[in-house]
Write a protein that holds these residues in place. Structure first.
Motif: not given
Ligand code: PEP
Ligand code: MN
Length: 333
Positions: A102, A126, A131-132, A164, A181, A183-185, A206, A236, A271, A295, A297
């Protein structure tokens, strides 16, 4: 709007048609297939006379594209797109497994994991540097130093890296990163998407925690509308009422996206489930339903991981997942 040209249209006929279309204030995107050429027209197509275009000798059909996503639409580009990440191809039958922790935690950690996932057949490394995290008090990643360590792991193993980005101001730090990347957020951080659209970097986009497939494709469209067509989509998991898994993996997104877009689609079972023991079955299911990659982890000491230990599998478990995924791919060939 799309115009499909008849087979045998000469380059000069094509060029004069494109010139004429451009003079009508639309952008023309050309997709050359084996037997056909598709011209995708983007912009204010309301004033374009469809009947006139359809009547041309070189045109076989003209259709309006009703979906709001145009450039990522399969109607614009009937063939699968193949995205090249520093020599690793994704899509169009090329399956790609991205694996790693991660978060990047130390030189020893990232290099050890990189070597082990490479030995098991991963084609991209990866690792999160920025990091979010939900809590500002949790580990925020090693940031610029994390990217340096990923680059060292790349040097050591030859694996291209994916990591990311959260802020477009950090783009200079990503110069040597092979794939960026989102990310989802940040799937709907439109200013970030536009900035990434101005680069030529392959982007791993994502799906947001609670976003529809249409919204997902509109985010890809934001990147493409600025000129960058190197996009891989990643499902994800989405948020539902279920609590036994971290998210609910929407595997049906694979065939749906396959129909709607020419962009490759990969699955992140880590995830999506949040539970290490569920990663293998969902990775196998992803391969079975036609995903273009995974993908996953992987951590050499999940118990002490600084982030997402519960969903991280060991290098040994990853070797087993990679083997099972290959077996599934053989079966569905
Ligand atoms: C990640 O890949 O490390 C990550 C934060 O994933 P997601 O954006 O899907 O939550
Ligand atoms: Mn994670």
């Amino acid at each position: 709007m799309i115009a499909v040209l008849k087979p045998g249209t000469t380059p000069s006929q094509k060029n004069s048609l494109i010139k004429w279309l451009e003079s009508q204030n639309v952008e023309v995107h050309i997709s050359e297939g084996k037997d056909y050429t598709v011209l995708g027209l983007v912009g204010d197509t309301a004033n374009i006379d469809m009947d006139l275009i359809a009547s041309l000798e070189t045109v076989s059909s003209v259709k309006r594209v009703s979906e709001p996503f145009k450039q990522c639409n399969r109607k614009f580009h009937p063939d699968d797109s193949v995205i090249d990440v520093s020599g690793v191809k994704i899509g169009g039958g090329n399956f790609c497994t991205m694996a790693g922790p991660c978060s990047v935690e130390s030189r020893e950690q990232i290099i050890e994991i990189a070597k082990s996932v490479k030995a098991s057949g991963a084609s991209l490394l990866r690792g999160g540097a920025f990091k979010p995290r939900t809590s500002p008090y949790d580990f925020q990643g090693m940031r610029a130093e994390g990217i340096e360590l990923l680059l060292e792991a790349k040097k050591e193993t030859g694996l291209p890296i994916v990591t990311e980005i959260m802020n477009a101001n950090h783009l200079p730090l990503f110069e040597e990163v092979d794939m960026i990347q989102v990310g989802a957020r940040n799937m709907q951080n439109f200013e970030l998407l536009k900035e990434l659209g101005k680069t030529k970097k392959p982007i791993l986009l994502k799906r947001g925690l609670a976003n529809t497939i249409k919204e997902f494709l509109m985010s890809a469209e934001y990147i493409m509308s600025e000129g960058n067509t190197n996009i891989v989509l990643c499902e994800r998991g989405v948020r539902t009422f279920e609590t036994y898994t971290r998210n609910t993996l929407d595997l049906s997104a694979v065939p749906v996206l396959r129909e709607l877009t020419h962009l490759p689609v990969i699955i992140d079972p880590s995830h999506a489930t949040g539970v290490a023991k569920y990663v293998k079955p969902m990775a196998m299911a992803a391969a079975a339903c036609g995903a273009d990659g995974l993908m996953i982890e992987v951590h050499n000491d999940p118990m002490h991981a600084l982030c997402d230990g519960a969903q991280s599998i060991t290098p040994e478990a990853f070797a087993e997942v990679a083997k099972k995924v290959n077996e599934i791919r053989e079966v569905i060939k």
